[in-house]
Write a protein that holds these residues in place. Structure first.
Motif, PDB file in Angstrom:
ATOM      1  N   THR A 434      48.852 -40.645  37.375  1.00 42.08           N
ATOM      2  CA  THR A 434      49.670 -40.943  38.562  1.00 42.08           C
ATOM      3  C   THR A 434      51.147 -40.713  38.270  1.00 42.08           C
ATOM      4  OG1 THR A 434      48.051 -42.580  39.253  1.00 42.08           O
ATOM      5  CG2 THR A 434      50.230 -42.712  40.263  1.00 42.08           C
ATOM      6  N   LEU A 435      51.584 -41.128  37.085  1.00 37.40           N
ATOM      7  CA  LEU A 435      52.981 -40.918  36.711  1.00 37.40           C
ATOM      8  C   LEU A 435      53.297 -39.426  36.608  1.00 37.40           C
ATOM      9  CD1 LEU A 435      53.262 -43.738  34.020  1.00 37.40           C
ATOM     10  CD2 LEU A 435      54.171 -43.766  36.347  1.00 37.40           C
ATOM     11  N   ILE A 448      61.138 -43.352  38.542  1.00 38.75           N
ATOM     12  CA  ILE A 448      59.767 -43.816  38.296  1.00 38.75           C
ATOM     13  C   ILE A 448      59.782 -45.003  37.340  1.00 38.75           C
ATOM     14  CG2 ILE A 448      57.518 -43.171  37.339  1.00 38.75           C
ATOM     15  CD1 ILE A 448      58.098 -40.289  38.164  1.00 38.75           C
ATOM     16  N   VAL A 519      53.463 -50.924  34.120  1.00 39.67           N
ATOM     17  CA  VAL A 519      54.439 -49.974  33.577  1.00 39.67           C
ATOM     18  C   VAL A 519      55.509 -50.798  32.861  1.00 39.67           C
ATOM     19  CG1 VAL A 519      56.046 -48.108  34.095  1.00 39.67           C
ATOM     20  CG2 VAL A 519      53.939 -48.354  35.439  1.00 39.67           C
ATOM     21  N   ILE A 527      58.409 -42.197  29.710  1.00 41.90           N
ATOM     22  CA  ILE A 527      58.604 -41.358  30.895  1.00 41.90           C
ATOM     23  C   ILE A 527      59.990 -40.724  30.868  1.00 41.90           C
ATOM     24  CG2 ILE A 527      58.727 -41.392  33.427  1.00 41.90           C
ATOM     25  CD1 ILE A 527      56.821 -43.852  33.309  1.00 41.90           C
ATOM     26  N   GLU A 533      51.125 -37.205  29.446  1.00 44.06           N
ATOM     27  CA  GLU A 533      50.125 -38.133  30.003  1.00 44.06           C
ATOM     28  C   GLU A 533      49.346 -38.805  28.884  1.00 44.06           C
ATOM     29  OE1 GLU A 533      46.120 -37.528  32.649  1.00 44.06           O
ATOM     30  OE2 GLU A 533      47.912 -36.433  33.277  1.00 44.06           O
TER      31      GLU A 533
END
Length: 572
Positions: A434-435, A448, A519, A527, A533
């Motif tokens: 998803t990120l 994010i 998160v 990130i 990933e």
């Protein structure tokens, strides 16, 4: 001088009958004059007078008008698309639909000069009409046979249950109306059949009803616990009537069969409970396919304890929704229970001191106390424009049905950074991806990292029936290959489906499998630094998050579902 005048007055069919020695000239002239006086066609007057046998009259008409003459007794009337033409039109014009090919309807008629019959059928069906001549006596017998076949079919479909036509079903605005000429196409047995189908779907806890017309078959399937099962196969000639009944209930255009349509209807089960249905029609090669989705509002009050969280996952979830701001994302394919998970959170947050706004496509669960908006792209009411409007409505909690583009993502993230709790969904396989998806959409990494507080991927697996599940003996090698660790194998008790009267193929209901990934600050750094990933997934495992497969295996160890079911839904 009298004879030429008389010859001039005879029609083409009259002359043919005279020349074939089936009528005398005097009889033909008298019949034609009577037909004019009574505003009938010459053909109808001759048939009514019974001056000549109907088979000879039909032969002469076939020769005169160049139409094929059919022996209708050779036709299988159970396959005839009788439902395409209203009973009133069949009786009024003495016609019978024989078969349909593409946009053409082949129609049995006895009077080849009755253009009004062809025009009426063409207008009501929206199809091109090709006439086929049939002897009048044969056609009357065929119409009666078709009516008896339909009556028998209706009886088989709905049985002897009483009161099915009295069920309280209405359109979403409670103003179901039908134009004159449309109601006559929907008789009481079809009303009973549609009502019974809806009630059966509710009793079986189905999520969707599929009504699918094919060339020689009409198939009705229910999606129960995520899997489609064929429940009925009514004669294909009922397809148009069933589709018309559903369209009337959901306020759709019954005359429009060329484009997809969407609507809603409601069935009131009791004073305190009603079921909403979302209706979608789709033109296919052999008619309109109709899909009805059941939207049970009680799903919003399922309760956190019934969702299927493991204890540590529940804590992650509760911690996220208790925050005053930030973003919570739920991911998974269509039908994985994302809406129920979100509405469970909204139900917990739905207090008088909070202003909650949602925008969806469409709204599936109606909840009192929450401001819900349907998107309408034709009116330029999109997810993005609705979000902008929400921010001027002093919201505390915002739910966005789906983040589909960068514009929606940017507005949602900015809202979560300015004191609002934002909940939304994405279509990705698992939480770490998803990120990556947000990054690929163009969302800045620092946004994010600062905005997203929790990502939850989920699937729905069928729950084993407690009454009939059986213990299985599975080889260690197979257990290791499925994802179990060596130290777990000795403690695993594996169950499989059997099937009984109280379940469907050994399963009854569903339970959710979750990957709940907070998160954290460390993950935010990954990130920001452009981590992959795989890096995010490793950090999630270090912080206590488990993969979807591992979460599914926990359900297997508890005896809630089978190994094959977990492998079916988590085979990423």
């Amino acid at each position: 001088m009298a004879t030429p005048s008389t010859a001039f007055q005879l029609s083409g069919l009259a002359l043919r009958l005279v020349r074939a020695d089936l009528l005398s000239r005097d009889n033909a002239e008298q019949l034609q004059q009577t037909a004019i006086q009574k505003s009938r066609s010459f053909f109808t007057q001759v048939a009514h007078s019974k001056t000549i046998p109907t088979d000879q009259l039909s032969w002469a008409a076939s020769e005169e008008f160049g139409l094929p003459l059919l022996d209708v007794s050779a036709i299988d009337l159970e396959q005839a698309p009788v439902g395409l033409v209203a009973d009133g039109l069949i009786e009024k014009h003495n016609v019978l639909p024989l078969y349909k090919r593409g946009t053409k309807l082949f129609l049995a008629i006895s009077d080849p000069t009755d253009r009004r019959a062809l025009e009426d059928v063409k207008f009501h069906t929206g199809l091109g009409v090709e006439p086929i001549l049939v002897d009048q006596d044969q056609l009357a017998v065929a119409i009666e046979r078709a009516r008896e076949a339909n009556d028998s079919t209706y009886s088989d479909l709905v049985g002897d249950e009483e009161g099915l036509e009295d069920i309280d079903i209405s359109s979403d605005d409670d103003e179901t109306k039908a134009e004159e000429g449309i109601v006559e196409q929907i008789d009481t047995p079809i009303v009973r059949f549609v009502n019974k189908m809806l009630l059966d779907a509710i009793k079986k806890s189905a999520s969707d009803i599929h009504i699918e017309p094919y060339e020689k078959k009409l198939r009705v399937r229910f999606r129960v616990d995520g899997v489609l099962h064929e429940l009925a196969s009514p004669p294909v000639n009922l397809a148009a009537r069933i589709a018309a009944r559903v369209k009337i209930l959901s306020r759709l255009d019954i005359a429009e069969r060329r484009v997809p349509q969407d609507g809603r209807m409601k069935l009131r089960l009791s004073r305190n409970r009603s079921i909403d249905f979302r209706v979608s029609t789709l033109p296919t090669l052999y008619g309109e396919k109709t899909v009805i989705r059941l939207l049970d509002g009680s799903g919003a009050k399922l309760g956190l304890e019934n969702l299927g969280f493991e204890p540590f996952q529940r804590e992650f979830y509760l911690e996220a929704i208790k925050r005053p701001y930030g973003m919570i994302l739920v991911t998974g394919p269509t039908g994985s229970g994302k809406t129920v998970s979100l509405y469970t959170a909204l139900d917990m947050l739905n207090k008088p001191e909070r202003n909650i706004c949602t925008v969806e496509d469409p709204v599936e669960i109606n909840v009192a106390g929450i401001n819900q908006v349907n998107i309408n792209e034709r009116a330029n009411l999109t997810f993005a424009s609705a979000l902008r409007a929400f921010l001027r409505q002093d919201p505390d909690v915002i739910m966005v049905g789906e983040i589909r583009d960068l514009e929606t993502a940017d507005i949602a993230i900015k809202a979560s950074q300015t004191g609002h709790l934002v909940l939304s969904t994405l279509h990705t396989n698992d939480a770490p991806s998803t990120l990556t998806r947000l990054l690929n959409m163009g969302v800045a990494p620092f946004n994010i990292a600062s905005a997203v507080h929790l990502i939850m991927a989920q699937r729905l697996v069928r729950r084993l029936c407690d009454a009939c599940k059986q213990l299985l003996d599975i080889p260690e090698k197979a257990l290791l290959a499925s994802g179990f660790e060596e130290h777990e194998i000795d403690d695993v008790q594996m169950y499989g489906p059997v099937g009984c009267d109280g379940c469907t193929e050994g399963y009854r209901g569903r339970v959710a499998v979750f990957q709940v990934m907070p998160v954290s600050e460390q993950m935010g750094n990954i990130i920001m630094e452009g981590g992959t990933e795989h890096d995010i997934e490793n950090m999630a495992k270090m912080e206590g998050a488990v993969s979807l497969r591992s979460a599914g295996l926990l359900k297997v160890k508890k005896g809630l579902t089978s190994l094959e079911e977990v492998e079916r839904v988590t085979n990423l």
